[in-house]
Motif scaffolding. Structure first.
Motif, PDB file in Angstrom:
ATOM      1  N   GLN A   1      -5.234  -2.267  -5.724  1.00 32.72           N
ATOM      2  CA  GLN A   1      -5.796  -2.991  -4.579  1.00 32.72           C
ATOM      3  C   GLN A   1      -7.061  -3.732  -4.993  1.00 32.72           C
ATOM      4  O   GLN A   1      -7.280  -4.896  -4.615  1.00 32.72           O
ATOM      5  CB  GLN A   1      -6.116  -2.018  -3.434  1.00 32.72           C
ATOM      6  CG  GLN A   1      -4.955  -1.194  -2.937  1.00 32.72           C
ATOM      7  CD  GLN A   1      -3.722  -2.001  -2.651  1.00 32.72           C
ATOM      8  OE1 GLN A   1      -3.774  -3.050  -2.005  1.00 32.72           O
ATOM      9  NE2 GLN A   1      -2.586  -1.528  -3.142  1.00 32.72           N
TER      10      GLN A   1
ATOM     11  N   THR B   1       0.806  -1.233   0.000  1.00 31.07           N
ATOM     12  CA  THR B   1       0.000   0.000   0.000  1.00 31.07           C
ATOM     13  C   THR B   1       0.829   1.269   0.000  1.00 31.07           C
ATOM     14  O   THR B   1       0.307   2.339  -0.280  1.00 31.07           O
ATOM     15  CB  THR B   1      -0.954   0.021   1.213  1.00 31.07           C
ATOM     16  OG1 THR B   1      -0.242  -0.390   2.388  1.00 31.07           O
ATOM     17  CG2 THR B   1      -2.146  -0.891   0.999  1.00 31.07           C
TER      18      THR B   1
ATOM     19  N   GLY C   1      -6.823  -3.087   1.561  1.00 31.04           N
ATOM     20  CA  GLY C   1      -6.304  -1.968   0.785  1.00 31.04           C
ATOM     21  C   GLY C   1      -7.389  -1.255   0.002  1.00 31.04           C
ATOM     22  O   GLY C   1      -7.388  -0.024  -0.105  1.00 31.04           O
TER      23      GLY C   1
END
Length: 254
Positions: free
Chosen positions: A184, A24, A63
């Motif tokens: 994500q 991330t 995420g």
């Protein structure tokens, strides 16, 4: 986890934690659990990929929630890119899983080393020219090609997608946070489809998946905070150096 000593178990947990931060914060990071499982255990290539990819179901979902909360996935163009990437993952990931079952330990190590080197080069290129790029969003056809290629590669080695997708999107002038957000969402589909594929082959070590995946989840939250609060240049360079250093070992370890 039978036969693995405490130091190895601790190292696997650290690979998960650092990998989650990378997912991330800078994108390429999800490969670290795969590297740890390949280098520190005697799992087969299918078991390495299957055990690693199942951890990305939760990390991708977390995420996605994080980047929805921070607003990136609410932007129409970013959401469009994310949906295209997710759709191509449904098609590409099973191909990658099938190809994994055909490769030897040696070939798997070489493929992983090549991908690691490619990612290190992409991250370096991204950092080198990032300040020179203007904001842009690639056409749908280009995103489809990118998504299929990433999904196939991810299915082979057991990664979630951000490792390749983020630097490739940034190279196409997509802003970093929007590239991270799109990847994500893609990761959830790659990991979900990949998990079903490797589960059908009986190639998932669930205790090891938990050992790596729980710290990886904590890392995802830390990485999201880092991406929004701190300059990530030092983290990028540390990742580049680590990946370049690991590539020869992975090739020879196979």
């Amino acid at each position: 986890m039978t036969g693995l000593g405490v130091p190895v178990l601790v190292l696997l947990g650290l690979f998960g934690l650092i990998g989650g931060i990378g997912i991330t914060a800078v994108g390429p990071g999800g490969v670290l659990p795969t590297i740890g499982l390949f280098a520190l255990t005697d799992l087969s290539p299918a078991e390495v990929a299957g055990t690693a990819i199942v951890t990305h179901v939760a990390t991708g979902a977390l995420g996605t929630v994080a980047y929805t909360r921070s607003g990136q996935l609410r932007e129409p163009e970013t959401r469009r890119t994310a949906l295209i990437l997710a759709a191509t993952a449904v098609l590409g990931t099973p191909i990658g899983v099938l190809l994994n079952t055909l490769v030897s330990q040696r070939a798997f190590g070489i493929v992983l080393a090549v991908l690691v080197t490619l990612v290190a080069c992409l991250v370096w290129y991204r950092d080198r020219g990032e300040h020179e790029r203007t904001r842009a969003h690639p056409p749908a056809a280009r995103v489809v090609v990118l998504g299929l290629a990433v999904a196939i590669a991810s299915g082979i080695v057991g990664i979630g997608g951000p490792m390749l997708t983020v630097p490739l999107l940034v190279a196409l002038r997509v802003p970093v946070l929007e590239a991270l957000a799109s990847a994500q969402a893609q990761s959830v589909v790659i990991a979900g489809v990949g998990t079903l594929g490797y589960l059908a082959h009986g190639a998932i070590d669930w205790p090891l998946a938990a050992l790596v995946g729980i710290p990886e989840l904590a890392g995802v939250l830390l990485g999201w905070k880092i991406a929004h609060a701190l300059p990530t240049r030092s983290l990028k360079f540390a990742l580049i150096i680590t990946l370049f250093a690991l590539a020869p070992y992975l090739a020879l370890h196979g």
